[in-house]
Design an enzyme around this catalytic site. Structure first.
Site, PDB file in Angstrom:
ATOM      1  N   ALA A 265      24.089   6.392 115.439  1.00 16.37           N
ATOM      2  CA  ALA A 265      23.785   5.618 114.230  1.00 16.37           C
ATOM      3  C   ALA A 265      24.865   4.580 113.955  1.00 16.37           C
ATOM      4  O   ALA A 265      24.768   3.441 114.397  1.00 16.37           O
ATOM      5  CB  ALA A 265      23.609   6.569 113.045  1.00 16.37           C
ATOM      6  N   ARG A 266      25.895   4.963 113.222  1.00 15.43           N
ATOM      7  CA  ARG A 266      27.000   4.080 112.895  1.00 15.43           C
ATOM      8  C   ARG A 266      28.290   4.888 112.907  1.00 15.43           C
ATOM      9  O   ARG A 266      28.331   6.017 112.399  1.00 15.43           O
ATOM     10  CB  ARG A 266      26.823   3.461 111.495  1.00 15.43           C
ATOM     11  CG  ARG A 266      25.698   2.452 111.371  1.00 15.43           C
ATOM     12  CD  ARG A 266      26.070   1.123 111.999  1.00 15.43           C
ATOM     13  NE  ARG A 266      25.042   0.101 111.759  1.00 15.43           N
ATOM     14  CZ  ARG A 266      24.023  -0.122 112.557  1.00 15.43           C
ATOM     15  NH1 ARG A 266      23.877   0.614 113.644  1.00 15.43           N
ATOM     16  NH2 ARG A 266      23.149  -1.069 112.281  1.00 15.43           N
TER      17      ARG A 266
ATOM     18  N   HIS B  11      27.412   1.465 122.943  1.00 15.54           N
ATOM     19  CA  HIS B  11      26.500   0.943 121.912  1.00 15.54           C
ATOM     20  C   HIS B  11      25.249   0.326 122.566  1.00 15.54           C
ATOM     21  O   HIS B  11      24.868  -0.810 122.291  1.00 15.54           O
ATOM     22  CB  HIS B  11      27.196  -0.094 121.034  1.00 15.54           C
ATOM     23  CG  HIS B  11      26.575  -0.227 119.670  1.00 15.54           C
ATOM     24  ND1 HIS B  11      27.275  -0.616 118.562  1.00 15.54           N
ATOM     25  CD2 HIS B  11      25.306  -0.005 119.246  1.00 15.54           C
ATOM     26  CE1 HIS B  11      26.479  -0.640 117.507  1.00 15.54           C
ATOM     27  NE2 HIS B  11      25.270  -0.274 117.897  1.00 15.54           N
TER      28      HIS B  11
ATOM     29  N   ASP C  35      19.215  15.503 103.687  1.00 15.20           N
ATOM     30  CA  ASP C  35      18.931  14.151 103.218  1.00 15.20           C
ATOM     31  C   ASP C  35      18.606  14.237 101.735  1.00 15.20           C
ATOM     32  O   ASP C  35      17.609  14.840 101.352  1.00 15.20           O
ATOM     33  CB  ASP C  35      17.745  13.554 103.984  1.00 15.20           C
ATOM     34  CG  ASP C  35      17.508  12.079 103.652  1.00 15.20           C
ATOM     35  OD1 ASP C  35      17.744  11.684 102.490  1.00 15.20           O
ATOM     36  OD2 ASP C  35      17.076  11.334 104.544  1.00 15.20           O
TER      37      ASP C  35
ATOM     38  N   ARG D 293      14.100   6.215 109.858  1.00 15.20           N
ATOM     39  CA  ARG D 293      13.093   5.954 110.893  1.00 15.20           C
ATOM     40  C   ARG D 293      13.504   6.603 112.205  1.00 15.20           C
ATOM     41  O   ARG D 293      12.718   7.283 112.859  1.00 15.20           O
ATOM     42  CB  ARG D 293      12.955   4.444 111.110  1.00 15.20           C
ATOM     43  CG  ARG D 293      12.281   3.686 110.004  1.00 15.20           C
ATOM     44  CD  ARG D 293      12.371   2.205 110.220  1.00 15.20           C
ATOM     45  NE  ARG D 293      13.744   1.749 110.357  1.00 15.20           N
ATOM     46  CZ  ARG D 293      14.200   0.585 109.927  1.00 15.20           C
ATOM     47  NH1 ARG D 293      13.380  -0.252 109.345  1.00 15.20           N
ATOM     48  NH2 ARG D 293      15.456   0.236 110.104  1.00 15.20           N
TER      49      ARG D 293
ATOM     50  N   ALA E 155      19.727   1.336 121.995  1.00 14.51           N
ATOM     51  CA  ALA E 155      18.466   0.618 121.783  1.00 14.51           C
ATOM     52  C   ALA E 155      18.194  -0.430 122.848  1.00 14.51           C
ATOM     53  O   ALA E 155      17.288  -1.248 122.683  1.00 14.51           O
ATOM     54  CB  ALA E 155      18.472  -0.048 120.404  1.00 14.51           C
TER      55      ALA E 155
ATOM     56  N   GLU F 258      34.794  -1.921 118.568  1.00 10.52           N
ATOM     57  CA  GLU F 258      33.900  -2.284 119.667  1.00 10.52           C
ATOM     58  C   GLU F 258      34.217  -3.700 120.121  1.00 10.52           C
ATOM     59  O   GLU F 258      34.263  -4.609 119.280  1.00 10.52           O
ATOM     60  CB  GLU F 258      32.438  -2.166 119.236  1.00 10.52           C
ATOM     61  CG  GLU F 258      32.029  -0.738 118.942  1.00 10.52           C
ATOM     62  CD  GLU F 258      30.538  -0.582 118.640  1.00 10.52           C
ATOM     63  OE1 GLU F 258      29.798  -1.603 118.695  1.00 10.52           O
ATOM     64  OE2 GLU F 258      30.121   0.547 118.357  1.00 10.52           O
TER      65      GLU F 258
ATOM     66  N   ASP G 185      27.662   6.806 120.764  1.00 13.32           N
ATOM     67  CA  ASP G 185      27.251   5.469 121.204  1.00 13.32           C
ATOM     68  C   ASP G 185      27.878   4.373 120.347  1.00 13.32           C
ATOM     69  O   ASP G 185      27.789   3.201 120.702  1.00 13.32           O
ATOM     70  CB  ASP G 185      25.721   5.353 121.141  1.00 13.32           C
ATOM     71  CG  ASP G 185      25.200   4.039 121.694  1.00 13.32           C
ATOM     72  OD1 ASP G 185      25.535   3.699 122.840  1.00 13.32           O
ATOM     73  OD2 ASP G 185      24.463   3.333 120.967  1.00 13.32           O
TER      74      ASP G 185
END
Length: 344
Positions: free
Chosen positions: A254-255, A302, A194, A174, A305, A283, A278
């Site tokens: 993302a991660r 992080h 992908d 997404r 969003a 963390e 990010d």
């Protein structure tokens, strides 16, 4: 789990909903209008101490739904044993694996998440990172802030415009798709790696579908947007990072799971690659972490969003899922047991 609408709201007969969200975050997630809409149909039970497992266990008996946030206790067999009427766990974030177990699905409880609400702001931050890396803004900022003289601060590797630049995207998720749309809108030439994207979908997105290794070799900026699964653990390690051209940049919103942080640190320490990150293995990122001192690395804590608009969409999404449950409607953003097993 109910498949039909709940009885009409009214007084003490309203269905109970446990809201495991601390006060400051609750104010960010739920606008007064959304909260009023939820409270008009339900009896919200708010847990200010949202990390307190005992408090959650005491609140769950009789509750029809549970709204979770970051730090909420994981819903396991022990909590489910007291959640005698629970039909829905609605998470206000995207990754639900830290908050539910497979036992939730075995007992027929639905699980939803609000990841769709996060795609646009994360994609915007990824685009901002992309532009900064292309123009070396982070290098200039670091030089001026640390006292370099004007001529020294003005020195940087070659800079590029996004228009016509080759941008590689790992994962047409997404957020990946939102980023693709933004990057193409400003004139980037976008390629995607992908394994689940076919040629027809790639054509619709206006991207070129490439094997991962070729994408790394051909891209000026690589943006990571893949899910965190067993297969994607350290997808970008030393060997693959070495394929990126000198002066290229890596964007990860993302991660950290997807990138071998030690291998990336070695590349950026050498000055061969730039990076904008990010998400991190540890963390909060330790104050003495070597990434903090590098002039060619842009860091954010992080927060990709964390926009006002995104937080409000996340809260509205969770509230809407509760109301859909009460109306006997299927969830809009359900997570399956199979997806839970794959995601980290």
């Amino acid at each position: 789990m109910t498949g039909s609408a709940e009885p009409p709201a009214g007084g003490a007969g309203r269905p109970r909903v446990v809201v495991s969200v601390p006060p400051p975050l609750r104010a960010q997630l739920f606008s007064p209008a959304v909260w009023d809409r939820l409270a008009a149909r339900t009896e919200p039970v708010v847990l200010d101490g949202h990390t307190d497992r005992d408090a959650l266990a005491a609140a769950l008996p009789g509750a029809r739904a549970l709204i979770t946030s970051w730090g909420s206790p994981r819903v396991d067999a022990g909590l489910l044993d007291v959640a005698d009427r629970l039909a829905l766990v609605a998470h206000t974030g995207s990754a639900v694996a830290p908050y539910v177990t497979e036992e939730v699905f075995r007992r027929g409880v639905r699980v939803t998440q609000a990841g769709d609400a996060m795609a646009r702001p994360v994609a915007e931050v990824a685009l901002a990172f992309t532009l900064s890396l292309l123009h070396r803004v982070h290098r200039f900022d670091h030089a001026l802030r640390t006292g370099a003289d004007w001529d020294t601060a003005s020195a940087a590797p070659p800079r590029h415009e996004v228009h016509g630049s080759g941008i590689g995207v790992i994962g047409a998720s997404r957020t990946g798709r939102a980023y693709i749309a933004l990057a193409r809108a400003v004139g980037a030439r976008v390629s995607v790696a992908d394994p689940y994207l076919d040629a027809a979908d790639a054509e619709k997105l206006g991207v070129r579908l490439l094997p991962l290794e070729e994408l790394l070799e051909r891209s000026r900026i690589v943006a990571v947007h893949a899910p965190a699964t067993e297969e994607t653990r350290h997808l970008l390690g030393a060997r693959r990072l070495a394929l990126m051209p000198d002066g290229a940049g890596l964007v990860n919103t993302a991660r950290s799971w997807l990138v071998d942080e030690d291998a990336l640190l070695a590349e950026v320490r050498s000055g061969r690659l730039d990076a904008a990150i990010d998400v991190f293995d540890a963390e909060p990122l330790p104050v003495g972490h070597p990434l903090r001192a590098l002039p060619n690395v842009l860091l954010t804590p992080h927060q990709a969003a964390g926009t006002v608009e995104c937080r409000l969409r996340m809260g509205a999404s969770a509230a809407d899922e509760v109301l859909r449950l009460l109306d006997g409607k299927p969830p809009l953003h359900a997570v399956s047991a199979r997806a839970l097993a794959r995601l980290h």
